[in-house]
Design a protein around this motif. Structure first.
Motif, PDB file in Angstrom:
ATOM      1  N   ARG A  50       0.832  -1.215   0.000  1.00 19.02           N
ATOM      2  CA  ARG A  50       0.000   0.000   0.000  1.00 19.02           C
ATOM      3  C   ARG A  50       0.859   1.255   0.000  1.00 19.02           C
ATOM      4  O   ARG A  50       0.592   2.216  -0.721  1.00 19.02           O
ATOM      5  N   THR A  51       1.891   1.216   0.811  1.00 21.48           N
ATOM      6  CA  THR A  51       2.759   2.394   0.897  1.00 21.48           C
ATOM      7  C   THR A  51       3.431   2.666  -0.438  1.00 21.48           C
ATOM      8  O   THR A  51       3.510   3.817  -0.887  1.00 21.48           O
ATOM      9  N   ARG A  52       3.903   1.570  -1.054  1.00 22.63           N
ATOM     10  CA  ARG A  52       4.604   1.784  -2.327  1.00 22.63           C
ATOM     11  C   ARG A  52       3.650   2.313  -3.384  1.00 22.63           C
ATOM     12  O   ARG A  52       3.994   3.173  -4.179  1.00 22.63           O
ATOM     13  N   ARG A  53       2.428   1.800  -3.398  1.00 23.54           N
ATOM     14  CA  ARG A  53       1.466   2.279  -4.378  1.00 23.54           C
ATOM     15  C   ARG A  53       1.149   3.765  -4.135  1.00 23.54           C
ATOM     16  O   ARG A  53       1.112   4.566  -5.067  1.00 23.54           O
ATOM     17  N   PHE A  54       0.973   4.100  -2.893  1.00 27.82           N
ATOM     18  CA  PHE A  54       0.722   5.506  -2.561  1.00 27.82           C
ATOM     19  C   PHE A  54       1.917   6.376  -2.949  1.00 27.82           C
ATOM     20  O   PHE A  54       1.770   7.450  -3.545  1.00 27.82           O
ATOM     21  N   LEU A  60       4.264  10.317  -8.998  1.00 27.80           N
ATOM     22  CA  LEU A  60       3.763  10.679 -10.327  1.00 27.80           C
ATOM     23  C   LEU A  60       3.214  12.105 -10.325  1.00 27.80           C
ATOM     24  O   LEU A  60       3.499  12.894 -11.228  1.00 27.80           O
ATOM     25  N   VAL A  61       2.448  12.419  -9.291  1.00 22.79           N
ATOM     26  CA  VAL A  61       1.876  13.769  -9.218  1.00 22.79           C
ATOM     27  C   VAL A  61       2.988  14.808  -9.118  1.00 22.79           C
ATOM     28  O   VAL A  61       2.960  15.847  -9.803  1.00 22.79           O
ATOM     29  N   ALA A 722      12.182   5.180   0.520  1.00 17.64           N
ATOM     30  CA  ALA A 722      12.080   3.771   0.856  1.00 17.64           C
ATOM     31  C   ALA A 722      13.411   3.173   1.293  1.00 17.64           C
ATOM     32  O   ALA A 722      13.450   2.161   1.979  1.00 17.64           O
ATOM     33  N   SER A 723      14.510   3.804   0.885  1.00 20.81           N
ATOM     34  CA  SER A 723      15.811   3.231   1.212  1.00 20.81           C
ATOM     35  C   SER A 723      16.385   3.804   2.498  1.00 20.81           C
ATOM     36  O   SER A 723      17.518   3.562   2.840  1.00 20.81           O
TER      37      SER A 723
ATOM     38  N   ARG B 268      15.245  -0.084  -2.703  1.00 23.72           N
ATOM     39  CA  ARG B 268      15.219   1.102  -1.840  1.00 23.72           C
ATOM     40  C   ARG B 268      13.904   1.208  -1.099  1.00 23.72           C
ATOM     41  O   ARG B 268      13.837   1.646   0.050  1.00 23.72           O
ATOM     42  N   LYS B 269      12.840   0.819  -1.799  1.00 20.11           N
ATOM     43  CA  LYS B 269      11.525   1.050  -1.226  1.00 20.11           C
ATOM     44  C   LYS B 269      11.141   0.010  -0.176  1.00 20.11           C
ATOM     45  O   LYS B 269      10.282   0.279   0.662  1.00 20.11           O
TER      46      LYS B 269
END
Lengths: 736, 326
Positions: A50-54, A60-61, A722-723, B268-269
């Protein structure tokens, strides 16, 4: 908001699609990597789905915002709602001048309305947005004439004046009007399509003084479309042979087409006179054809004294520029040609049975009964203006018998359109040549040639023949290929020596020794013309009267000369009339159209000058104090001023000292271009406008650049977020 | 060719993986590990005689009559057998994970180094390499201290091994067995446990060297079989440095070595989530080990083997003392 480069702004908006496309369609193909802890990896993926999709959506925005902000910043955004509104929001009371192009070029129709109507609406819009206390003045593009001048603070009155304003068919010069309006440093708003007809001549640009303080000018972007336009160039007399009816009058209408594309089409021309029913002519245009002419006849009953017809030719199809669809002219009525034969020994009065010059001439003019030429005769001493009324040509066989008064009468008649054909007198006198020179001021040198009495002309081996030129004179063009055959048997044994300096006349026929036989000239300021035959029409001088050439020569030269006569004074709409001797101009035929004033009698002062320029196209009769017509005046629209050829922004800017802004059309999407005063940037042979911030606008570019940088930072942070996790405490490395 | 160090190395130096990788052949590598470790120890727990008396027990059929204490028989008319300290040495069985997941490694070695498995054409130091080096060293040390050492290499079962023995040349048999390549299958933990129990009915110290990447419940089930039989177990978890830190900056398609489906991963994510999962897994393993009073050691294949071996030796001594006390 406006942009210095609208194209870049549009590109920036379109560029937003790039990250979206990349996001959805250009996903990278990953290299395979072998891994042992797949279970942990799978659980980690499930945990972060979910976090990655968000994050991806946010990313993108942010990337879209980045592209959009950067693109818009480069496009040079300016915070100004419109130039009119920008003028309105100024807190300072200002004085503004509006140059309203009301010239004939503004009659161009686009989108169902004329450019004039658009300009007037914009002018009202500018006034509506003025702040209280502002002063507004309006100058017309036509002649820089005042509509509201000097600038007034009564905006309601200015608006009312605008509402009542009517378009003009005169040519305008918005450049000159803008210079007049800018005196005193006023801001000038120029409302024009900037068609070629509105720009005016270069002369006006040079003569217009430049003000010490350069004025700010705001232009609307020149229109780039060029609609198909059919122009009526002229309606004129057409020479023809005898017609079946005396009420039929031949004429010719010349047309021209202009436009981006010239398709195959048909034009219908309605021809109207003041004395008969209209007739209709049709013209089929080929694709790409620009010039054409159509011949026809019109029916009109003419009085005995009437020689001319006022004619209107009007194109019936609507096109891009309706103002030049009608043309006016005065054509020669073909009912009869009255010729006055001036000779002392008139045929019916002569007791002798021998053929005189007058006899030969009568035979040549009226070879058969019922021709359209009527011949009258008079003695040279009896020649006066009254005798010349209704006469279109004078055949002067005895110039030596004319007195000075007679020559003056002829000279005046030639100025008004009479054709005078002078023949050498058989008595070899040349005393008349001085009066001839004085009357017409042609510069010809006439001298006596050596006579050869008592000998038959054909027997003398030194007798001269008539040379046929390689290119026959236009006066003889109708004879065509038969001319050489007709000329061959003619012998000229005696003639006057006539020398025609260059540019003083046209030698129609010459003898084998090179001396002129027939000379044609149109004296300065004369609508008529003068012809001189250097030999006498008697057999002692030449065999011409007895040869077949005689009749066609006289008939054709006379008819073609009459066809060349300008039957009226032609003026352009907008010019000021000057007709000495006339007290008024009475409309005979005139254009009636909505938005145009009705044609009225134009009074002239004692010098024959009108107080106002011509405004309504048509045919006018110039009348003297006794109400007699002394001349025709034809008023037509100036085709150069009516030209709707588009011009570019670069062409227009070079005409002004300084242009602060060019507002695109429609003005809701604006851009401002500030050009260096009078110094456009030359690049690649083309004039290019340097793009800069609007002088009075607030540039949004720094804010958009800042937004783009923030978006860039946000993008970097989001991409690396994320890293940023910490290493597990349980996994802290064991030191070797 | 293998490079042999020309200058004496400190124990910590040549117990490092880079050093181990240069120690070829395999026997030499294991000896150096053990010798380095011994040299680092100041006091040897096995300095005393191996024949010191420890206790008596009742004679059973089959016992050698050489060990009957005749004096006791004379006093009590009972056959008692003397037991010496030497006979209380441990039965050590080293179980090495030879499954496909142990083929993973990221420590690059030069051509000619002693890595046992090439991954995608590159010579790397795998977890299996590290596990075999540890196993060989442990075996060497145990044999030097007269323990009986057995070996088993397991995956979907104990696929190969060496029976428990304390002979001097037994170590070579252990090393030969360790030189075998790992297999492509996953670990069947419960089956391996059952096999180990059945092959070692007496009290045994099991040293299980693996990455333990199976579900903790499965491992717990397997370990329970050992724990309930009273065996001691030391769990040696060998993980690659990349597995421990997940410190990669690549977007890649991860392919499982044991046939798992491919996963598209942006490292990374998910790094934080991965590390959290790993920590949870290791915590679970630690909890399981403690529940059976087993020891758990986590071992990085990029790091030195010295500390873990020291830990193992200390653990061995503790077990011995506990037994002697009775």
């Amino acid at each position: 908001m406006t942009f210095a480069s609208l194209g870049l702004a549009v590109a920036a908006v379109a560029g937003v699609a790039a990250p979206i496309l990349i996001h959805f369609f250009l996903r990278r193909k990953h290299q395979p990597v072998e891994w042992a802890a797949m279970a942990l990896l799978k659980r980690a993926l499930e945990r972060t789905a979910r976090t990655r999709r968000f994050d991806q959506w946010i990313l993108l925005v942010v990337r879209c915002i980045l592209v959009l902000a950067a693109g818009l910043a480069i496009a040079g955004p300016l915070l100004r709602k419109s130039s009119e509104q920008e003028f309105a929001v100024q807190s300072q009371v200002r004085e503004r001048a509006i140059v309203l192009d009301d010239g004939v070029a503004q009659q161009v129709v686009r989108g169902g309305t004329t450019a004039w109507e658009d300009a007037r609406k914009r002018a009202i819009g500018v006034i509506d947005r003025c702040a209280p206390g502002d002063r507004v003045g309006i100058l017309r593009g036509v002649g820089s004439r005042a509509m509201v001048w000097p600038p007034s603070g009564d905006l309601d009155a200015v608006r009312s004046e605008l509402m009542l304003a009517e378009a003009s068919l005169e040519g305008s010069d918005v450049v000159a009007a803008a210079r007049s309006a800018s005196e005193g440093g006023r801001d000038v708003i120029i409302l024009s399509d900037f068609r070629a007809g509105s720009i005016g001549s270069d002369r006006s640009k040079e003569s217009a003084p430049t003000t010490g303080r350069r004025a700010a000018a705001v232009l609307y972007e020149p229109q780039s479309d060029q609609p198909l336009n059919v122009q009526a160039l002229a309606v004129e007399t057409r020479s023809s042979g005898p017609l079946p009816s005396r009420d039929l009058h031949p004429l010719r209408v010349r047309l021209q087409r202009d436009g981006t594309s010239l398709p195959r089409s048909t034009s219908t021309i309605e021809v109207r006179t003041d004395g008969g029913p209209p007739s209709t002519l049709r013209l089929d245009w080929d694709a790409g054809q620009m010039l054409a002419q159509v011949d026809g006849t019109i029916t009109a009953s003419m009085g005995a004294q009437q020689t001319d017809l006022a004619v209107e030719a009007k194109i019936m199809e609507s096109d891009g520029q309706p103002a030049d669809n009608a043309v006016y002219g005065v054509v020669s009525g073909a009912g009869s040609i009255r010729v006055l034969l001036v000779d002392r020994a008139l045929p019916e009065q002569s007791d002798k049975q021998e053929d005189t010059a007058a006899t030969w001439m009568m035979r040549a003019l009226t070879p058969v009964e019922g021709t359209d030429i009527t011949v009258d005769a008079t003695d040279p001493a009896a020649l006066d203006a009254a005798r010349l009324r209704g006469v279109r040509a004078v055949m002067l066989l005895r110039p030596d018998s004319m007195d000075a008064a007679g020559w003056n009468v002829l000279a005046q008649a030639v100025r008004e359109g009479l054709v005078v054909w002078v023949f050498a007198p058989a008595n070899r006198s040349i005393t008349w040549s001085a009066d001839f020179q004085r009357a017409f001021a042609l510069g010809w040198v006439i001298d006596r040639a050596r006579p050869k009495p008592g000998r038959a002309a054909a027997d003398d081996p030194s007798d001269r023949r008539i040379e046929a030129g390689q290119t026959p004179s236009p006066l003889l063009s109708q004879l065509g290929a038969e001319l050489d055959t007709l000329l061959q048997p003619v012998v000229v044994s005696e003639s006057l020596s006539v020398r025609v300096p260059a540019n003083t006349g046209e030698v129609v026929l010459s003898l084998s020794d090179g001396s002129p036989l027939l000379v044609h000239a149109q004296p300065t300021d004369c609508r008529g013309c003068v012809l001189l035959m250097s030999t006498a029409m008697v057999t002692d001088w030449t065999s011409l009267p007895t040869k077949p050439l005689m009749v066609p020569l006289v008939q054709e030269v006379l008819r073609q000369s009459l066809a060349r006569v300008e039957r009226a004074t032609v003026e352009r709409i907008g010019s000021t009339v000057n007709m000495p001797g006339a007290i008024a101009l009475e409309p005979t035929l005139s254009l009636s159209a909505s938005g145009l004033p009705e044609a009225k009698v134009i009074p002239l002062d004692a010098d024959g000058k009108a107080a106002q320029p011509l405004q309504v196209p048509g045919v006018y009769r110039a009348v003297d104090a006794r109400g007699r017509r002394i001349a025709w005046l034809v008023a037509n629209v100036d085709l150069r001023s009516a030209s709707v050829r588009p011009t570019s922004s670069g062409e227009v800017v070079t005409l002004f000292d300084r242009v602060d802004a060019i507002i695109p059309d429609p003005p809701t999407v604006e851009r401002a271009i500030a050009a260096a005063p009078g110094v456009p940037v030359e690049r690649g042979g083309e004039t290019e406008l340097p793009v800069a911030a609007a002088l009075d606008g607030v540039s949004l570019a720094p804010w958009l650049f800042a937004a783009a940088i923030l978006a860039l930072l946000a993008e970097s942070a989001l991409a690396r977020r994320a890293s940023a996790g910490a290493t597990s405490s349980a996994l802290r490395g064991v030191e070797p | 060719m293998a490079e042999t160090p020309t200058t004496p190395l400190r124990a910590e130096q040549y117990l490092a993986p880079e050093t181990l990788a240069q120690l070829a052949p395999f026997e030499l590598r294991a000896k150096r590990i053990a010798e380095g470790l011994m040299n680092g120890m100041h006091v040897s727990p096995r300095k005393g005689s191996a024949t010191d008396f420890a206790s008596h027990r009742q004679y059973v059929s089959g016992d050698s009559i050489r060990h009957v204490d005749w004096k006791v028989f004379a006093r009590s008319d009972k056959l008692q057998v003397k037991q010496f300290q030497q006979e209380t040495n441990l039965n050590v069985v080293v179980l090495v994970d030879g499954s496909a997941s142990m083929q993973f490694g990221t420590l690059k070695t030069k051509s000619g180094w002693g890595g046992t498995k090439a991954q995608r054409g590159r010579i790397v130091w795998t977890k299996y390499d590290h596990a075999t080096a540890i196993a060989a060293a442990i075996s060497f040390l145990a044999l030097r201290q007269r323990d009986q050492v057995g070996l088993g290499i397991f995956a979907d079962g104990i696929r190969s091994g060496v029976r428990r023995s304390g002979s001097n040349d037994h170590w070579r048999s252990v090393v030969r067995c360790l030189a075998a390549d790992p297999v492509e299958s996953a670990v069947a933990w419960e089956r391996v446990a059952d096999q180990a129990v059945s092959q070692n009915p007496h009290h045994t110290l099991f040293i299980i060297i693996s990455d333990f990447l199976a579900p903790p419940a499965v491992i717990q089930s397997a370990l329970s079989r050992l724990g309930h039989r009273g065996h001691d177990v030391i769990l040696v978890t060998v993980l690659d440095h990349a597995e421990r830190t997940f410190n990669m900056d690549v977007d890649a398609a991860f392919v499982g070595l044991e046939g798992e489906p491919q996963l598209e991963v942006e490292t990374r994510k998910i790094r934080a989530a991965y590390l959290a999962e790993l920590e949870k897994h290791l915590n679970d393993m630690d909890r399981i080990a403690r529940s059976f009073r087993f020891d758990l050691e986590v071992f990085d294949s990029h790091e030195s083997v010295g500390p873990i071996l020291s830990s193992l030796l200390a653990r061995r001594e503790a077990i011995l003392r506990r037994r002697i006390r009775g």
